[in-house]
Design a protein around this motif. Structure first.
Motif, PDB file in Angstrom:
ATOM      1  N   UNK A 101       1.023  -1.145   0.027  1.00 34.31           N
ATOM      2  CA  UNK A 101       0.119   0.039   0.169  1.00 34.31           C
ATOM      3  C   UNK A 101       0.892   1.357  -0.114  1.00 34.31           C
ATOM      4  N   UNK A 102       0.454   2.290  -0.534  1.00 37.53           N
ATOM      5  CA  UNK A 102       1.326   3.554  -0.985  1.00 37.53           C
ATOM      6  C   UNK A 102       0.363   4.530  -1.294  1.00 37.53           C
ATOM      7  N   UNK A 103       0.566   5.755  -0.686  1.00 37.30           N
ATOM      8  CA  UNK A 103      -0.271   6.939  -0.926  1.00 37.30           C
ATOM      9  C   UNK A 103       0.190   7.491  -2.507  1.00 37.30           C
ATOM     10  N   UNK A 104      -0.918   8.213  -3.056  1.00 32.75           N
ATOM     11  CA  UNK A 104      -0.766   8.539  -4.641  1.00 32.75           C
ATOM     12  C   UNK A 104       0.121   9.699  -4.751  1.00 32.75           C
ATOM     13  N   UNK A 105       0.569  10.492  -3.479  1.00 32.74           N
ATOM     14  CA  UNK A 105       1.321  11.672  -3.894  1.00 32.74           C
ATOM     15  C   UNK A 105       2.737  11.538  -4.270  1.00 32.74           C
ATOM     16  N   UNK A 106       3.257  10.261  -4.317  1.00 32.64           N
ATOM     17  CA  UNK A 106       4.716   9.981  -4.550  1.00 32.64           C
ATOM     18  C   UNK A 106       5.696  10.546  -3.592  1.00 32.64           C
ATOM     19  N   UNK A 107       5.249  10.958  -2.317  1.00 32.19           N
ATOM     20  CA  UNK A 107       6.228  11.237  -1.148  1.00 32.19           C
ATOM     21  C   UNK A 107       6.890   9.966  -0.722  1.00 32.19           C
ATOM     22  N   UNK A 108       6.425   8.741  -0.680  1.00 31.43           N
ATOM     23  CA  UNK A 108       7.094   7.710  -0.326  1.00 31.43           C
ATOM     24  C   UNK A 108       7.865   7.102  -1.404  1.00 31.43           C
ATOM     25  N   UNK A 109       9.082   6.863  -1.082  1.00 35.56           N
ATOM     26  CA  UNK A 109      10.269   6.363  -1.903  1.00 35.56           C
ATOM     27  C   UNK A 109       9.921   5.097  -2.874  1.00 35.56           C
ATOM     28  N   UNK A 110       9.410   4.859  -3.979  1.00 35.29           N
ATOM     29  CA  UNK A 110       8.953   3.962  -4.520  1.00 35.29           C
ATOM     30  C   UNK A 110      10.369   2.874  -5.076  1.00 35.29           C
ATOM     31  N   UNK A 111      11.380   3.409  -4.854  1.00 33.46           N
ATOM     32  CA  UNK A 111      12.712   2.777  -5.173  1.00 33.46           C
ATOM     33  C   UNK A 111      12.826   1.685  -4.080  1.00 33.46           C
ATOM     34  N   UNK A 112      12.479   1.720  -2.976  1.00 38.31           N
ATOM     35  CA  UNK A 112      12.518   0.679  -1.888  1.00 38.31           C
ATOM     36  C   UNK A 112      11.565  -0.262  -2.019  1.00 38.31           C
TER      37      UNK A 112
END
Length: 336
Positions: A101-112
């Motif tokens: 699960x991840x928010x849509x705003x791309x603040x979380x680092x998707x590379x991990x």
């Protein structure tokens, strides 16, 4: 051994400004993971439209027609971030071996996300994305967050500090999550209660790509209060202690007044009397309001109303998930 099917669940509320970039970046992540044999080709990105009033849902529908990774569900109305996230998790559970699960705003680092999958392949059922620092936050937000986690720890609520809703859960963990039926949902507190083997992945939080935050101060305070009252009766006990302290204080004041009467030093004390009345009245109203908050939660729980209603589903069928040799996680056991 077949590769696990991954679904990335993304709750969305009025995210038209960021949607295309989010879909693009998450698609790139899935393509890379598939090339590196971390996931199956049936893996998906599941966007959950939480009653958006902008063009978010039409954009999801359009993207799903040209991007084989993208699918979505549309909720009939805005039910809040936690319920929208739950809707996505429950949908993804039927078509995945693991869910992120991840928010849509791309603040979380998707590379991990790759690190999440490495931990999953190592046998972890839950992987928490945890921020390395809060240096990018304002002083107030940083101080209030630290105070919140410290308070939650003191009243016995087990939260993962500096973790929001960026996490991986295995199918077995999702099955266990479905056993938690409360209406007053606080996933950050519920998921640690599952207790399966877990790990943390550290990352740096980025600036929001576009759009505005859906969690202003008022919502954040409400969210924190809901978390406290959903997991602890400590606030009610605190009011009880304040009441006991006020009672002892009043006994001391009565003793003092009695001594003054015996000594003949009594004078009219309108100010002190008014202050006492206001103090006791305020404490009583605060106590009644706090008890009412808990009663209101009980009222909502007893009605057992659905947490959300799906209006449109772009992926109504179920995938047959694999049964990789992942510590017996997907062998059909209930996980009880």
């Amino acid at each position: 051994m077949k590769h696990p099917i991954l679904t990335i669940v993304v709750p969305c509320f009025n995210e038209e400004e960021v949607f295309k970039e989010t879909a693009k970046q998450l698609t790139s992540v899935l393509e890379n993971l598939q090339e590196q044999t971390f996931i199956d080709a049936k893996s998906k990105i599941l966007f959950v439209d939480d009653g958006s009033t902008d063009e978010t849902w039409p954009l999801i529908e359009e993207e799903s027609k040209i991007n084989r990774y993208v699918t979505g569900i549309k909720l009939s109305r805005n039910v809040g971030h936690q319920n929208a996230l739950l809707a996505g998790l429950e949908k993804a559970k039927n078509m995945s071996d693991c869910v992120i699960s991840i928010d849509a705003d791309l603040q979380d680092d998707i590379s991990v996300i790759k690190d999440f999958m490495i931990k999953f392949h190592e046998g972890y059922d839950i992987v928490y994305g945890v921020r390395k620092s809060r240096e990018t936050d304002t002083f107030f937000k940083r101080a209030s967050a630290r105070g919140f986690y410290r308070l939650m720890r003191k009243i016995g609520i087990n939260l993962i500090p500096d973790h929001a809703d960026f996490r991986l859960m295995s199918k077995r963990a999702l099955e266990e999550l479905s056993h938690y039926k409360e209406t007053n949902l606080f996933l950050r507190g519920v998921i640690p209660l599952i207790g399966f083997k877990s790990a943390k992945v550290m990352y740096d939080r980025k600036e929001r790509f576009a759009g505005t935050s859906k969690y202003p101060l008022k919502k954040m305070l409400s969210f924190a209060f809901d978390g406290i009252t959903s997991f602890s009766v400590a606030p009610i006990r605190l009011v009880t202690l304040i009441g006991a302290f006020s009672f002892l204080l009043s006994l001391c004041a009565a003793g003092y007044a009695f001594i003054q009467e015996l000594l003949g030093h009594t004078e009219s004390g309108w100010t002190s009397l008014m202050i006492s009345i206001w103090l006791i009245g305020g404490l009583q109203l605060m106590g009644i309001g706090l008890i009412g908050e808990y009663i209101g939660k009980i009222f909502n729980e007893t009605k057992r109303r659905p947490k959300y209603t799906v209006e449109t589903d772009l992926l109504p069928y179920k995938h047959n998930v694999h049964s990789p040799q992942h510590h017996g996680i997907f062998s059909g056991e209930s996980g009880d």
